[in-house]
Design a protein around this motif. Structure first.
Motif, PDB file in Angstrom:
ATOM      1  N   PHE A  11      -4.573  11.546   7.707  1.00  0.00           N
ATOM      2  CA  PHE A  11      -3.770  10.716   8.592  1.00  0.00           C
ATOM      3  C   PHE A  11      -4.139  11.083  10.029  1.00  0.00           C
ATOM      4  O   PHE A  11      -4.079  12.253  10.397  1.00  0.00           O
ATOM      5  CB  PHE A  11      -2.273  10.947   8.345  1.00  0.00           C
ATOM      6  CG  PHE A  11      -1.403   9.904   8.958  1.00  0.00           C
ATOM      7  CD1 PHE A  11      -1.177   8.705   8.307  1.00  0.00           C
ATOM      8  CD2 PHE A  11      -0.818  10.103  10.195  1.00  0.00           C
ATOM      9  CE1 PHE A  11      -0.376   7.725   8.857  1.00  0.00           C
ATOM     10  CE2 PHE A  11      -0.019   9.129  10.765  1.00  0.00           C
ATOM     11  CZ  PHE A  11       0.201   7.936  10.098  1.00  0.00           C
ATOM     12  N   ASP A  24      -2.926  11.362  12.882  1.00  0.00           N
ATOM     13  CA  ASP A  24      -1.864  11.687  13.836  1.00  0.00           C
ATOM     14  C   ASP A  24      -1.261  13.020  13.419  1.00  0.00           C
ATOM     15  O   ASP A  24      -1.645  13.593  12.402  1.00  0.00           O
ATOM     16  CB  ASP A  24      -0.801  10.582  13.854  1.00  0.00           C
ATOM     17  CG  ASP A  24      -0.081  10.477  15.196  1.00  0.00           C
ATOM     18  OD1 ASP A  24      -0.003  11.499  15.915  1.00  0.00           O
ATOM     19  OD2 ASP A  24       0.400   9.384  15.522  1.00  0.00           O
ATOM     20  N   THR A  67       4.397  12.839  12.249  1.00  0.00           N
ATOM     21  CA  THR A  67       4.281  11.384  12.113  1.00  0.00           C
ATOM     22  C   THR A  67       3.741  11.017  10.738  1.00  0.00           C
ATOM     23  O   THR A  67       4.256  10.121  10.076  1.00  0.00           O
ATOM     24  CB  THR A  67       3.331  10.821  13.192  1.00  0.00           C
ATOM     25  OG1 THR A  67       3.812  11.217  14.474  1.00  0.00           O
ATOM     26  CG2 THR A  67       3.245   9.320  13.114  1.00  0.00           C
ATOM     27  N   GLY A  68       2.734  11.722  10.283  1.00  0.00           N
ATOM     28  CA  GLY A  68       2.050  11.367   9.046  1.00  0.00           C
ATOM     29  C   GLY A  68       2.805  11.659   7.777  1.00  0.00           C
ATOM     30  O   GLY A  68       2.699  10.913   6.802  1.00  0.00           O
ATOM     31  N   ASN A 103       4.801   8.831   6.403  1.00  0.00           N
ATOM     32  CA  ASN A 103       4.120   7.577   6.108  1.00  0.00           C
ATOM     33  C   ASN A 103       4.214   7.276   4.609  1.00  0.00           C
ATOM     34  O   ASN A 103       3.706   8.019   3.781  1.00  0.00           O
ATOM     35  CB  ASN A 103       2.656   7.666   6.542  1.00  0.00           C
ATOM     36  CG  ASN A 103       1.911   6.382   6.316  1.00  0.00           C
ATOM     37  OD1 ASN A 103       1.518   6.098   5.192  1.00  0.00           O
ATOM     38  ND2 ASN A 103       1.734   5.617   7.362  1.00  0.00           N
ATOM     39  N   THR A 104       4.863   6.183   4.283  1.00  0.00           N
ATOM     40  CA  THR A 104       5.096   5.827   2.885  1.00  0.00           C
ATOM     41  C   THR A 104       3.791   5.568   2.139  1.00  0.00           C
ATOM     42  O   THR A 104       3.653   5.942   0.969  1.00  0.00           O
ATOM     43  CB  THR A 104       6.007   4.583   2.801  1.00  0.00           C
ATOM     44  OG1 THR A 104       7.192   4.857   3.549  1.00  0.00           O
ATOM     45  CG2 THR A 104       6.378   4.274   1.374  1.00  0.00           C
ATOM     46  N   GLU A 161       2.163   8.808   1.106  1.00  0.00           N
ATOM     47  CA  GLU A 161       2.957   9.446   0.051  1.00  0.00           C
ATOM     48  C   GLU A 161       2.750   8.750  -1.298  1.00  0.00           C
ATOM     49  O   GLU A 161       2.614   9.409  -2.332  1.00  0.00           O
ATOM     50  CB  GLU A 161       4.436   9.469   0.421  1.00  0.00           C
ATOM     51  CG  GLU A 161       5.303  10.213  -0.567  1.00  0.00           C
ATOM     52  CD  GLU A 161       4.953  11.684  -0.729  1.00  0.00           C
ATOM     53  OE1 GLU A 161       5.272  12.227  -1.798  1.00  0.00           O
ATOM     54  OE2 GLU A 161       4.361  12.286   0.185  1.00  0.00           O
ATOM     55  N   TYR A 178      -3.781  16.202   8.323  1.00  0.00           N
ATOM     56  CA  TYR A 178      -3.266  15.549   9.523  1.00  0.00           C
ATOM     57  C   TYR A 178      -4.025  16.075  10.739  1.00  0.00           C
ATOM     58  O   TYR A 178      -4.628  17.146  10.696  1.00  0.00           O
ATOM     59  CB  TYR A 178      -1.767  15.838   9.681  1.00  0.00           C
ATOM     60  CG  TYR A 178      -0.978  15.467   8.459  1.00  0.00           C
ATOM     61  CD1 TYR A 178      -0.551  14.166   8.251  1.00  0.00           C
ATOM     62  CD2 TYR A 178      -0.680  16.415   7.483  1.00  0.00           C
ATOM     63  CE1 TYR A 178       0.155  13.811   7.117  1.00  0.00           C
ATOM     64  CE2 TYR A 178       0.025  16.068   6.349  1.00  0.00           C
ATOM     65  CZ  TYR A 178       0.442  14.773   6.166  1.00  0.00           C
ATOM     66  OH  TYR A 178       1.139  14.431   5.040  1.00  0.00           O
TER      67      TYR A 178
END
Length: 105
Positions: free
Chosen positions: A60, A62, A66-67, A70-71, A74, A92
């Motif tokens: 991710f 970021d 933030t990451g 993230n749905t 996940e 990340y």
């Protein structure tokens, strides 16, 4: 349902780069817990499975804060790790304080 058609090829020779000791940098960064890799609900698979399985790293672009929420990341992480022949890990972006220290090293 998505089907993965993967074939395992002969293992290539791995070139191991020396791993830096990140723990020595922790006192100089704001949130070292981002980098220890012991987050809640992380899936740990055995070394034997990891040696013979398909591996995926979901990156991710970021910060962890933030990451991790993230749905999409996940869902992919859980989906891949449900398989008996695969495992996924997450990565990340590092924050500016650690990036600066890594460049100095």
């Amino acid at each position: 349902m998505i089907q993965l058609n993967c074939t395992k090829t002969a293992p290539e020779q791995k070139l191991e780069a020396p791993q830096p000791n990140y723990e020595e940098l922790f006192p100089f960064i704001n949130k070292p817990s981002r980098y220890i890799g012991q987050e809640w609900n992380s899936i740990k698979k055995s070394a034997l499975l990891r040696e013979n399985a398909i591996s995926v790293c979901l990156c991710f672009p970021d910060l962890y804060e933030t990451g991790f929420a993230n749905t999409g990341i996940e869902i992919l992480y859980q989906w891949v790790n449900k398989r008996n022949d695969a495992y996924a890990e997450r990565a990340y972006a590092v924050d500016t304080d650690l990036a600066r220290l890594l460049r100095q090293k």
